[in-house]
Enzyme design. Structure first.
Site, PDB file in Angstrom:
ATOM      1  N   LYS A  16     -20.828  55.571 -56.859  1.00 50.42           N
ATOM      2  CA  LYS A  16     -20.738  56.582 -57.905  1.00 50.42           C
ATOM      3  C   LYS A  16     -22.084  57.303 -58.047  1.00 50.42           C
ATOM      4  CE  LYS A  16     -16.703  54.729 -58.012  1.00 50.42           C
ATOM      5  NZ  LYS A  16     -16.322  53.648 -58.915  1.00 50.42           N
ATOM      6  N   ASP A  24     -21.120  45.445 -65.938  1.00 49.23           N
ATOM      7  CA  ASP A  24     -20.857  46.544 -65.012  1.00 49.23           C
ATOM      8  C   ASP A  24     -21.458  47.789 -65.653  1.00 49.23           C
ATOM      9  OD1 ASP A  24     -19.844  48.698 -63.553  1.00 49.23           O
ATOM     10  OD2 ASP A  24     -17.998  47.656 -63.044  1.00 49.23           O
ATOM     11  N   TYR A  55     -12.907  48.507 -65.286  1.00 47.90           N
ATOM     12  CA  TYR A  55     -12.434  49.261 -64.116  1.00 47.90           C
ATOM     13  C   TYR A  55     -11.127  48.615 -63.638  1.00 47.90           C
ATOM     14  CZ  TYR A  55     -12.472  51.180 -59.384  1.00 47.90           C
ATOM     15  OH  TYR A  55     -12.148  51.814 -58.222  1.00 47.90           O
ATOM     16  N   ARG A  67     -25.852  40.398 -40.403  1.00 48.01           N
ATOM     17  CA  ARG A  67     -25.116  39.858 -41.555  1.00 48.01           C
ATOM     18  C   ARG A  67     -26.029  39.027 -42.461  1.00 48.01           C
ATOM     19  NH1 ARG A  67     -22.314  35.673 -41.191  1.00 48.01           N
ATOM     20  NH2 ARG A  67     -21.570  36.007 -39.062  1.00 48.01           N
TER      21      ARG A  67
HETATM   22  C1  LIG Z   1     -15.646  52.421 -58.810  1.00 48.22           C
HETATM   23  C2  LIG Z   1     -15.972  51.315 -59.729  1.00 48.22           C
HETATM   24  C3  LIG Z   1     -15.951  49.988 -59.312  1.00 48.22           C
HETATM   25  C4  LIG Z   1     -15.546  49.589 -57.915  1.00 48.22           C
HETATM   26  O1  LIG Z   1     -16.449  50.085 -56.980  1.00 48.22           O
HETATM   27  P1  LIG Z   1     -16.053  50.463 -55.441  1.00 48.22           P
HETATM   28  O2  LIG Z   1     -17.339  50.922 -54.903  1.00 48.22           O
HETATM   29  O3  LIG Z   1     -14.987  51.501 -55.511  1.00 48.22           O
HETATM   30  O4  LIG Z   1     -15.536  49.202 -54.825  1.00 48.22           O
HETATM   31  C5  LIG Z   1     -16.312  49.007 -60.213  1.00 48.22           C
HETATM   32  N1  LIG Z   1     -16.650  49.327 -61.480  1.00 48.22           N
HETATM   33  C6  LIG Z   1     -16.659  50.583 -61.929  1.00 48.22           C
HETATM   34  C7  LIG Z   1     -17.044  50.871 -63.335  1.00 48.22           C
HETATM   35  C8  LIG Z   1     -16.322  51.626 -61.077  1.00 48.22           C
HETATM   36  O5  LIG Z   1     -16.326  52.890 -61.518  1.00 48.22           O
END
Ligand SMILES: *Cc1c(COP(=O)(O)O)cnc(C)c1O
Length: 399
Positions: free
Chosen positions: A209, A184, A119, A66
């Site tokens: 992603k 983001d 998101y 951790r």
């Molecule tokens: C999917 C996504 C998230 C969240 O990510 P997870 O890995 O599903 O927790 C945050 N921001 C964007 C733009 C996303 O596409």
């Protein structure tokens, strides 16, 4: 500082985080699944424990998984190299990464500025008050006036989900007047934009992603400076939102093909977008490569290309959108994005359900809107599948 920053990003993607392989005599990253590490010298162990709990990137002894894992640290180093930051901190999901950023920011102040759309779950988390911060939603032009002494963070997403609107990162950084800006950058990846070079303090990716790219890892990562990385590691050690080393291994491998995948998917998206606009079932297409999103002029400057996500509105509303979801055969009707295969989903019915109805409406998240994440299959096959699904939706409507 990393000596390899002179190389082209494509080269860095293949080699970053692998600099010691020759010395180790290996060709693939060692995968360390240890949860604990032997402490033979207690003084070294104690000093290492203090360093890691205090947010250091590494110590003489990793102590406990951790606090540190070498496979995760390799991926973090590689991602930081690609984003042009000194550090990166990886988490068990994009939302764990977002939570850690908000918790770390919360130690500086309780007021956060957010620019919609985000998101869906980011919007939900920031609006919920769950982490003890209060979010004030603003338009980019209102940021400067909305900042007060308690403002700890400004949160933006560009390209935004699901509308693909772009936000001028440098302008937001200027308006924030020294308040850290979180971008983001999930939709862009470091292949298409590097927010830190424009002044962003925190660059967040849902690595689930594009970075993973094959639909088999949930992960998040934040690229940032050493000071923020220390704060994020402290939060991670305390709250436990860890990335599993196997996930880190797969993400590190994903970086090796990221440039190729992003550019191929982007070329396919442009091809599909140009055909979608001409299809009679489609009312409008939101794609930076068509100039049909806010601030599309940032393609070519802030962004190296328009990316491979697009959204389109069906004339027939919810029923037509649902019919397309049922009729696709090559594409998978599923949430998520950035995979090698094409994915299609309905934001109002799925990802953005957690966003209140008024916000959905204001940001064009309508019942007829579909979001398409174009994959790396052959463009003709992607379009043929979509075209037959659109035709099927029209026929269902006419019947
Ligand atoms: C999917 C996504 C998230 C969240 O990510 P997870 O890995 O599903 O927790 C945050 N921001 C964007 C733009 C996303 O596409």
């Amino acid at each position: 500082m990393r000596e390899s920053t002179q190389s082209h990003p494509d080269t860095l993607g293949v080699h970053a985080g692998r600099e010691d392989f020759a010395e180790l005599g290996v060709h693939a990253p060692p995968l360390d699944l240890s949860t604990t590490y032997p402490v033979r010298d207690l003084d070294v162990g104690t000093a290492s424990f203090d360093a890691l709990v205090g947010g250091e990137a590494k110590a003489a002894n990793p102590i406990y998984a951790r606090l540190h894992n070498p496979t995760v640290a390799r991926f973090e180093d590689a991602l930081a190299t690609l984003e042009g930051t000194s550090d990166a901190v990886a988490f068990g999901s994009g939302m764990a990464a977002m939570s850690a950023c908000l918790l770390a920011a919360g130690q500086r102040g309780k007021h956060v500025l957010g620019v919609r759309p985000l998101y869906g779950t980011s919007d939900h988390l920031m609006n919920s008050g769950l982490l003890g911060i209060k979010t004030h939603w603003v338009e980019p032009g209102e940021i400067a006036a909305a900042i007060n002494d308690d403002t700890a963070l400004v949160v933006i997403e560009t390209p935004a989900n699901p509308t693909l609107d772009l936000i001028d990162i440098a302008a937001v950084v200027k308006a924030a007047r020294g308040v850290p800006v979180l971008v983001d950058s999930t939709f862009a990846t470091p292949v298409l934009q590097q927010p830190a070079a424009l002044g962003a303090t925190l660059v967040l990716h849902s690595a689930t992603k594009f970075i993973g790219g094959h639909g088999d890892v949930i992960a998040g990562v934040v690229a940032c400076n050493a000071e923020w990385a220390s704060a994020l590691r402290q939060v991670r050690a305390a709250t436990g939102g860890l990335l599993h080393p196997l996930g880190a291994y797969l993400l590190h491998r994903g970086l090796q093909t990221l440039g190729l995948r992003v550019r191929q998917a982007q070329a396919n998206a442009q091809y599909v977008a140009e055909r979608l606009v001409k299809h009679p079932a489609v009312a409008k297409v939101c794609y930076p490569g068509l100039g049909t999103v806010a601030n599309a002029h940032l393609v070519g400057t802030q962004m190296r290309g328009p990316g491979s996500l697009l959204a389109f509105e069906m004339h027939g509303g919810h029923a037509a959108a649902a019919a397309v979801m049922s009729a696709v055969r090559l594409a998978t009707p599923a949430v998520s994005l950035g995979s090698v295969d094409t994915l299609i989903q309905h934001p109002a019915g799925l990802t953005h359900r957690v966003v209140d109805a008024e916000t959905q409406r204001r940001h064009g998240i309508t019942p007829g809107l579909l979001r398409l994440s174009v994959g790396i299959e052959h463009a003709d096959d992607i379009w043929a599948d979509l075209e037959q699904a659109l035709d099927a939706a029209r026929q269902a409507e006419a019947a």
